[in-house]
Design an enzyme around this catalytic site. Sequence first.
Site, PDB file in Angstrom:
ATOM      1  N   LYS A  58       0.895  -1.259  -0.027  1.00  0.00           N
ATOM      2  CA  LYS A  58      -0.038   0.050   0.023  1.00  0.00           C
ATOM      3  C   LYS A  58       0.821   1.273  -0.067  1.00  0.00           C
ATOM      4  O   LYS A  58       0.359   2.098  -0.711  1.00  0.00           O
ATOM      5  CB  LYS A  58      -0.985  -0.026   1.220  1.00  0.00           C
ATOM      6  N   THR A  59       1.885   1.067   0.935  1.00  0.00           N
ATOM      7  CA  THR A  59       2.777   2.407   0.953  1.00  0.00           C
ATOM      8  C   THR A  59       3.482   2.925  -0.339  1.00  0.00           C
ATOM      9  O   THR A  59       3.486   3.705  -0.998  1.00  0.00           O
ATOM     10  CB  THR A  59       4.076   2.327   1.937  1.00  0.00           C
ATOM     11  N   ASP A 113      -4.686   7.919   3.782  1.00  0.00           N
ATOM     12  CA  ASP A 113      -4.177   6.403   4.060  1.00  0.00           C
ATOM     13  C   ASP A 113      -4.784   5.982   5.174  1.00  0.00           C
ATOM     14  O   ASP A 113      -5.425   6.597   5.929  1.00  0.00           O
ATOM     15  CB  ASP A 113      -2.614   6.480   4.392  1.00  0.00           C
ATOM     16  N   GLU A 114      -5.227   4.399   5.236  1.00  0.00           N
ATOM     17  CA  GLU A 114      -5.813   3.850   6.471  1.00  0.00           C
ATOM     18  C   GLU A 114      -7.336   4.577   6.582  1.00  0.00           C
ATOM     19  O   GLU A 114      -7.781   4.884   7.625  1.00  0.00           O
ATOM     20  CB  GLU A 114      -5.250   3.866   7.766  1.00  0.00           C
ATOM     21  N   GLN A 134      -9.205  -4.541   8.578  1.00  0.00           N
ATOM     22  CA  GLN A 134      -8.417  -3.992   9.622  1.00  0.00           C
ATOM     23  C   GLN A 134      -8.663  -2.565  10.209  1.00  0.00           C
ATOM     24  O   GLN A 134      -8.053  -1.897  10.966  1.00  0.00           O
ATOM     25  CB  GLN A 134      -6.903  -3.730   8.775  1.00  0.00           C
ATOM     26  N   ARG A 144       0.601  -9.492  10.674  1.00  0.00           N
ATOM     27  CA  ARG A 144       1.910  -8.866  10.922  1.00  0.00           C
ATOM     28  C   ARG A 144       3.040  -9.725  10.815  1.00  0.00           C
ATOM     29  O   ARG A 144       3.994  -9.275  10.787  1.00  0.00           O
ATOM     30  CB  ARG A 144       2.039  -8.219  12.446  1.00  0.00           C
TER      31      ARG A 144
END
Length: 762
Positions: free
Chosen positions: A32-33, A215-216, A246, A597
């Site tokens: 994503k980043t 983002d998020e 998430q 994670r």
Amino acid sequence: MDLLADLTPPQREAVTHVNGPLLVLAGAGSGKTRVITRRVAHLLQQGVSPHNILALTFTNKAAGEMRERIEVLVPGAKVWVGTFHGFCARLLRSHGSLVGLDSSFTIYDQADRLRTVRDVLDAMGVEEPPITPEKIEGAISRAKNDLATPKSLAHRARDDRDRLVAKVYAAYEERLKAASAVDFDDLLVHVVKILKEHRDVRENLDARYRYVLVDEYQDTNMAQYAIVRALSVNHPNLCVTGDPDQSIYGWRGANLSNILEFEKDYDAVRVVKLEHNYRSTKSILAVADHLIQHNVNRKPKDLITENPSGEPVQLTVYARESEEAEGVAARIASLVREGSYNYSDVAVFCRITALTRTFEQAFRSARIPYQIVGGVSFYERQEVKDVLSYLNLINNPKDDLAFSRVVNVPPRGLGKTSFERLTAFARDHGLTLLEAARRAREAPGLKDKAIRSFLDFVALYDELGALRDDAAERVILQTMEKTGYRQHLKDESRGEGEDRLANLEELITAAREFDLEHAGATIQDFLADITLASPVDRWDQQTGAVTLMTLHAAKGLEFPVVFIIGLEEGLLPHSRAFENPNELEEERRLFFVGITRAQRELYISRCRIRTFRGQQQATAQSRFLMELPEDFLTYDDRSGVSSGDSRWGQASWSGQSGYAPRRPQPTRTPMPTPSAGGFRLTTAAQLAGGGPSSIAAPGDLDAFRPGASVLHPEYGLGRIVAIEGAGPNRKGRIAFTLAGERTFVLAKSPLKLVGKSGAGPR
């Protein structure tokens, strides 16, 4: 460089989409980043000015990583990348006067907020409140997240507790206003108010930030949603990335509906799914995917990877929590001894911080280095807080909270009585405490010694105040010397004083690094930066230590080896979620976040007996364990208890609590198309003139229950406060965000259920 060469087709599609709204559904570990930063670089290549791009996220750590990557891709690009709260703080420095703030306003952290609530209770003469100050502070925060005022909170009050919260809320706001201070929630709420009431400001910001990236997005609350909508009215080039699976911050106001219903907020939305995982093994992903499919409120997507299958996820049952901690410590020591990993490659996640104590003891016994993320914040330590309070007062002379903390630090012979007399004098004359100290000779009842102490402090303040525009490191060094604080710590008993001095040296280092990275910045900028920092921002994976943290703090991170402990009912899922299907789904998402994670190895565990909050009791395994696929797990029962139960050593939840694992296929009801109306704040979704963002057909009257959000065509968004009566005449008492409280016969009302609070089909 070729920005697209190493991207997958979906990533390339997201990066090259320039104009119009874009929703990027980014699965865990899907790059994503990389997509966000390449998209910014692509916009710059297309001729978009850096001045016209705004990128928002939730932690300074994430923002810093984005800035670094953008700098590598486009050296010298001055794109504004930061957190929501940092962006709003910057806006309020220039537009704060529109909501009654000085440009030098103070930002209160959690400790400041709680102290202010306690001060309000003391001033009201409430010695034994029916609700704790911590809960009052939390209720005020939730009200602000819902954009509810003290007046609306008082109107909807149902009992003495509610009325006390509303009363404290009103007095709390007055205290902040008098001190020219804001709390975290105010940073957002004040900006929403400005965007709503000052059309010229909103239009200017919309024109400047023509390309907004968030983002998020699944973590945005009502106020953040309103801000994003306001900045995307005339130029709806809004790109949001996130993953409904998430979304784990509902308890602090995050609204899952914001991302689930994004397509209903904007016309011609392009949706791109990033489903290729680059982080985890096939076994770990299979476990995560199998678990999360038990949730209904989500957007279905697959998790796929070309990574190896890897080791199965290991589930271990221990007898007691001490054996769980010792077992985890032994396994970590073995992994490092074998040369497979370093200590810094390992993380241990738990649902609540109280569970870390046993692991600290076990790690110390095994001589395993560790660091805790999310414990007592560095900036909340007494000596650090003292120096920062001096800086806050230097920056904002109206900050009575900072004055009261440092006026007698180091000790100046000022007792409680002297301070109370000065406070009474300030209150009677409408003065700040610093102004009152200047006029200490006029304060009734003050003795000569106290008067001299207050005047000496004012003289010291005036000397330090001249440093207001200097760099942070210089101001801190001068403050420590001129106040005698450094010598004060040196004079303390050996050991504790040295440790506290070491913490101040770390503060000085932090200030020096900030000054180097922000040329021309002042203490005001430094204070804003550290006050808005999250615990993860100070976490360092290069320390050579195992990381102990909560599942919430683990969001956005990754580790080669992960241990998730305490898979028991009441812990994960938390007991608060038992009666609420939406909260239970959030607990499942929290477990999902922890699982994803892990890169190479994942260990999960539970105990049969746990001593928790002073009580020893038998535990029940987490219902989530029954939702994991047997094909990708190994089971090891070390509890010494012979069990003939079903898998994982305990009967299934369908036989214990009526809970049966399911794999539902979510259904969606047709949504009305937003209309192009005027710009007004009736609901967050209508801030920019759009229609309701997340309406579900009510189905039957049982779907309406206290706590659910509803929408009324005239009054806008509201929350059900109470249900009265039964049958077709059942009534609902609704507290609306702006219209106050109203009562309706539900069967005859135009009310519609909204978002995740609704019980209607999705």
